[in-house]
Design a protein around this motif. Structure first.
Motif, mmCIF file in Angstrom:
data_model
loop_
_atom_site.group_PDB
_atom_site.id
_atom_site.type_symbol
_atom_site.label_atom_id
_atom_site.label_comp_id
_atom_site.label_asym_id
_atom_site.label_seq_id
_atom_site.Cartn_x
_atom_site.Cartn_y
_atom_site.Cartn_z
ATOM 1 N N LEU A 1 22.197 12.743 64.520
ATOM 2 C CA LEU A 1 22.709 13.060 65.963
ATOM 3 C C LEU A 1 21.538 14.225 66.691
ATOM 4 N N SER B 1 22.597 21.845 65.762
ATOM 5 C CA SER B 1 23.939 21.910 65.068
ATOM 6 C C SER B 1 24.582 23.203 65.555
ATOM 7 N N GLY C 1 26.386 20.205 69.016
ATOM 8 C CA GLY C 1 26.165 20.350 67.762
ATOM 9 C C GLY C 1 27.559 20.881 67.037
ATOM 10 N N ALA D 1 30.181 18.228 67.395
ATOM 11 C CA ALA D 1 29.941 17.185 66.165
ATOM 12 C C ALA D 1 30.646 17.730 64.658
ATOM 13 N N ILE E 1 22.414 16.497 61.853
ATOM 14 C CA ILE E 1 22.619 17.206 63.237
ATOM 15 C C ILE E 1 21.486 17.917 63.746
#
Ligand code: NDP
Ligand code: MG
Length: 377
Positions: A89, A11, A16, A19, A8
């Protein structure tokens, strides 16, 4: 069962942290392999303790305490290309995400893309990286996730039109003469989504929707004359796809980024996820649609023109917008100045060539300088 490694990037931000909430519930499918942030070391350290990634990267402000972490801008690419990472991501905000998107695709990874700016700046570079490396780009943006779900593998020749929905932002109903002097506090009051500050301002100017039209063009290969925008204040219909037989599919849900984040990880599969709130059409009623007030929100057409112009024009649009939004967030310019800055910058640099990373980064830097000089900052 082996689980897939997720990096990520960004994040500590809005996407982030969303996620990480999603991944917490999906530990039998995924593990967090890498985390990066810009400067928020305390939150990053807390996330690292909790998720135990094999790599942590902090771009700025690392101290002796963080000696084991990656540092500097390169830590994004480092995180994105590690061998224990299957999915990247990219939830960084702005042009800073470009190199990591390209590097991950070149390395054959899936990129779950929230960082739309990297695709807008470098559409051709990103597509080329995916082709060469075998990587795969899957959108996180709710509109593009909706379109991907509606298209569901049908060939591009069956798609007639994409219609992206826009909430209209906090100024949807404001009279034109008040918009120019809208304050930062006004602009940060988004009616339906909780997001980072830059994208929240982009939603108020509709520059975000312009970025999304360009993003849709590159993701789905649909020409600009077949991509439209409609205002939908409730943000329940996330977008429409019209097919050649006249059938129109929409994807809907309460406004939450958890579903598009999860879907970008599992696509084309769907998995049970208790985090998505239940859908109640009666409670969400009524749903309404209205035209965009294009004269009052000129950033939309400026961005769409930049998309059609091609070359480095989308990168110039993106950089001028990023610089102007940064100045607006600092209280240095007025709300109306954002679109004026974009217009002036495209007038000066809108025909710049964009064939390579260097050409794009040069146009990006020139656009930022032009905006700074415009306001003598
Ligand atoms: P935030 O500002 O909340 O988070 C940005 C993240 O990126 C933070 O982790 C930040 O670290 C990090 N970051 C910022 N600048 C840099 C940099 N120069 N280099 C490396 N890392 C950096 O943004 P959002 O989460 O709202 O948005 C992220 C992306 O997702 C944007 O492109 C946005 O357009 C897109 N998006 C967001 C949606 C949302 O709901 N929020 C919806 C759809 C798309 P730190 O905390 O240390 O500053
Ligand atoms: Mg969106």
């Amino acid at each position: 069962m082996t689980t897939r490694g997720v990096a990520i990037l960004g994040s500590t931000g809005s996407i982030g942290t969303t996620a990480l909430r999603v991944l917490e519930r999906q530990r039998d499918r995924f593990h967090v392999a890498a985390l990066t942030a810009f400067s928020n070391a305390p939150l990053l350290a807390e996330q690292a303790r909790r998720f135990r990634p094999s790599f942590v990267g902090l771009v700025k402000n690392g101290t002796a305490e963080h000696a084991a972490w990656g540092a500097g801008e390169r830590c994004l690419v480092e995180a994105a290309t590690r061998s224990d990472v299957d999915i990247v991501l990219n939830a960084v905000v702005g042009a800073a995400g470009l190199d990591a998107t390209v590097a991950a695709l070149e390395d054959g990874k899936r990129v779950a893309l929230a960082n739309k700016e990297s695709l807008v700046m470098g559409g051709a570079l990103v597509a080329d990286a995916a082709r060469r490396g075998g990587g795969e780009l899957v959108p996180v943006d709710s509109e593009h996730s909706a379109i991907l779900q509606c298209i569901a593998g049908r060939p591009g020749s069956e798609v007639r039109r994409l219609v992206l929905t826009a909430s209209g932002g906090p100024f949807r109903t404001w009279p034109a003469d008040q918009l120019d002097r809208a304050t930062l506090a006004d602009a940060l009051q988004h009616p339906t989504w909780q997001m980072g500050r830059k994208i929240t301002v982009d939603s108020a100017t509709l520059a975000n929707k312009a970025l999304e039209v360009i993003e849709a063009h590159f993701l789905f290969g649909v020409p600009y004359e077949r991509i439209e925008v409609v205002v939908h204040p409730q943000s329940v219909v996330h977008s429409f796809v019209e097919f050649i037989d006249g059938s129109v599919l929409a994807q809907m849900g309460v406004p939450s980024m958890e579903l598009p984040v999860l879907y970008a990880l599992t696509h084309p599969d769907r998995v049970a996820d208790t985090g998505v709130p239940p859908f109640d059409p009666v409670e969400l009623s009524p749903l309404s649609f209205e035209p965009v007030r294009r004269a009052e929100f000129p950033a939309l057409d400026l961005g769409m023109q930049a998309g059609r112009a091609g070359g480095a024009a989308p990168a110039v649009f993106n950089a001028a917008n990023e610089q102007a939004v940064a100045l607006f967030l600092d209280g240095a310019i007025r709300f109306g100045d954002i679109a004026r800055a974009i217009d002036s910058t495209l007038g000066r640099l809108g025909t710049a060539p964009g064939g390579s990373r260097d050409a794009i980064l040069t146009a990006d830097a020139q656009a930022r300088r032009h905006v700074q000089e415009l306001f003598r900052c």
